[in-house]
Write a protein that holds these residues in place. Structure first.
Motif, PDB file in Angstrom:
ATOM      1  N   ARG A  50       0.811  -1.340   0.215  1.00  0.00           N
ATOM      2  CA  ARG A  50      -0.005   0.105  -0.045  1.00  0.00           C
ATOM      3  C   ARG A  50       0.805   1.251  -0.141  1.00  0.00           C
ATOM      4  N   GLN A  51       1.891   1.024   0.681  1.00  0.00           N
ATOM      5  CA  GLN A  51       2.856   2.518   0.818  1.00  0.00           C
ATOM      6  C   GLN A  51       3.569   2.537  -0.377  1.00  0.00           C
ATOM      7  N   LEU A  52       4.121   1.529  -1.049  1.00  0.00           N
ATOM      8  CA  LEU A  52       4.755   1.676  -2.290  1.00  0.00           C
ATOM      9  C   LEU A  52       3.627   2.202  -3.336  1.00  0.00           C
ATOM     10  N   ALA A  53       2.635   1.691  -3.376  1.00  0.00           N
ATOM     11  CA  ALA A  53       1.598   1.949  -4.353  1.00  0.00           C
ATOM     12  C   ALA A  53       1.307   3.620  -4.034  1.00  0.00           C
ATOM     13  N   LEU A  54       1.187   4.028  -3.070  1.00  0.00           N
ATOM     14  CA  LEU A  54       1.117   5.608  -2.723  1.00  0.00           C
ATOM     15  C   LEU A  54       2.109   6.420  -3.320  1.00  0.00           C
ATOM     16  N   ALA A  55       3.443   6.021  -2.968  1.00  0.00           N
ATOM     17  CA  ALA A  55       4.518   6.554  -3.097  1.00  0.00           C
ATOM     18  C   ALA A  55       4.895   6.597  -4.611  1.00  0.00           C
ATOM     19  N   ILE A  62      -3.797  -2.586  -8.219  1.00  0.00           N
ATOM     20  CA  ILE A  62      -2.656  -2.951  -9.017  1.00  0.00           C
ATOM     21  C   ILE A  62      -1.581  -3.516  -8.646  1.00  0.00           C
ATOM     22  N   MET A  63      -1.111  -3.081  -7.535  1.00  0.00           N
ATOM     23  CA  MET A  63       0.318  -3.440  -6.852  1.00  0.00           C
ATOM     24  C   MET A  63      -0.107  -4.808  -6.058  1.00  0.00           C
ATOM     25  N   TYR A  64      -1.114  -4.915  -5.596  1.00  0.00           N
ATOM     26  CA  TYR A  64      -1.340  -6.193  -4.933  1.00  0.00           C
ATOM     27  C   TYR A  64      -1.563  -7.430  -6.227  1.00  0.00           C
ATOM     28  N   LEU A  65      -2.042  -7.225  -7.224  1.00  0.00           N
ATOM     29  CA  LEU A  65      -2.117  -8.040  -8.546  1.00  0.00           C
ATOM     30  C   LEU A  65      -0.557  -8.373  -8.899  1.00  0.00           C
ATOM     31  N   ALA A  81     -10.865  -9.354  -6.164  1.00  0.00           N
ATOM     32  CA  ALA A  81     -12.310  -9.004  -6.613  1.00  0.00           C
ATOM     33  C   ALA A  81     -12.393  -7.614  -6.979  1.00  0.00           C
ATOM     34  N   ILE A  82     -11.926  -6.747  -6.236  1.00  0.00           N
ATOM     35  CA  ILE A  82     -11.884  -5.212  -6.311  1.00  0.00           C
ATOM     36  C   ILE A  82     -11.088  -4.940  -7.599  1.00  0.00           C
ATOM     37  N   LYS A  91     -10.393   4.927  -9.672  1.00  0.00           N
ATOM     38  CA  LYS A  91     -10.437   5.742  -8.323  1.00  0.00           C
ATOM     39  C   LYS A  91     -11.621   4.783  -7.462  1.00  0.00           C
ATOM     40  N   GLN A  92     -12.679   4.523  -8.050  1.00  0.00           N
ATOM     41  CA  GLN A  92     -13.425   3.662  -7.134  1.00  0.00           C
ATOM     42  C   GLN A  92     -12.778   2.280  -6.567  1.00  0.00           C
ATOM     43  N   LYS A  93     -12.042   1.667  -7.178  1.00  0.00           N
ATOM     44  CA  LYS A  93     -11.269   0.540  -6.874  1.00  0.00           C
ATOM     45  C   LYS A  93     -10.226   1.004  -5.648  1.00  0.00           C
ATOM     46  N   GLN A  94      -9.578   2.083  -5.979  1.00  0.00           N
ATOM     47  CA  GLN A  94      -8.858   2.598  -4.876  1.00  0.00           C
ATOM     48  C   GLN A  94      -9.539   2.859  -3.490  1.00  0.00           C
ATOM     49  N   THR A  95     -10.562   3.404  -3.667  1.00  0.00           N
ATOM     50  CA  THR A  95     -11.412   3.704  -2.450  1.00  0.00           C
ATOM     51  C   THR A  95     -12.183   2.448  -1.826  1.00  0.00           C
ATOM     52  N   LEU A  96     -12.378   1.658  -2.504  1.00  0.00           N
ATOM     53  CA  LEU A  96     -12.976   0.154  -1.892  1.00  0.00           C
ATOM     54  C   LEU A  96     -12.018  -0.424  -1.336  1.00  0.00           C
TER      55      LEU A  96
END
Length: 113
Positions: A50-55, A62-65, A81-82, A91-96
């Motif tokens: 999560r921290q890498l994705a934000l940075a 996407i980072m998880y996948l 699933a998300i 944006k919806q995926k990120q929020t969820l």
């Protein structure tokens, strides 16, 4: 995806963003030794992803996948699933994903008491 494939992915994204290894470490709030996952030494945890994705300014799903975390660390298929839902915008995926992770963190804190 192998650890080496994930490492290559993170390295490519970092280089395209013109971010040094140290800058990524600082902006992600992750120590240099822990970031060795970029070099294939170890696969980062969900929190580090999560921290890498934000940075790196990319979505967490996407980072998880790319890290091969089809299901969350707890075995949940929710992040996958998300990330793969074609009806959701990025944006919806990120929020969820952020909401899901917040609920999981809250449950962990509650169970520790």
């Amino acid at each position: 995806m192998t650890d080496r494939d994930f490492s290559s992915f993170v390295r490519d994204v970092r280089k395209r963003a013109h971010v040094s290894f140290r800058e990524l470490s600082d902006s992600a709030g992750v120590s240099n030794p822990y970031l060795q996952g970029e070099r294939g030494v170890r696969r980062p945890s969900g929190a580090v992803l999560r921290q890498l994705a934000l940075a790196l300014r990319m979505t967490t799903p996407i980072m998880y996948l790319r890290a091969g975390m089809g299901s969350g660390e707890d075995g949940s298929a929710t992040p996958l699933a998300i990330a793969t839902d074609r009806d959701l915008t990025p944006k919806q995926k990120q929020t969820l994903t952020e909401m899901y992770e917040a609920f999981c963190s809250q449950n962990e804190r509650t169970s520790e008491k």
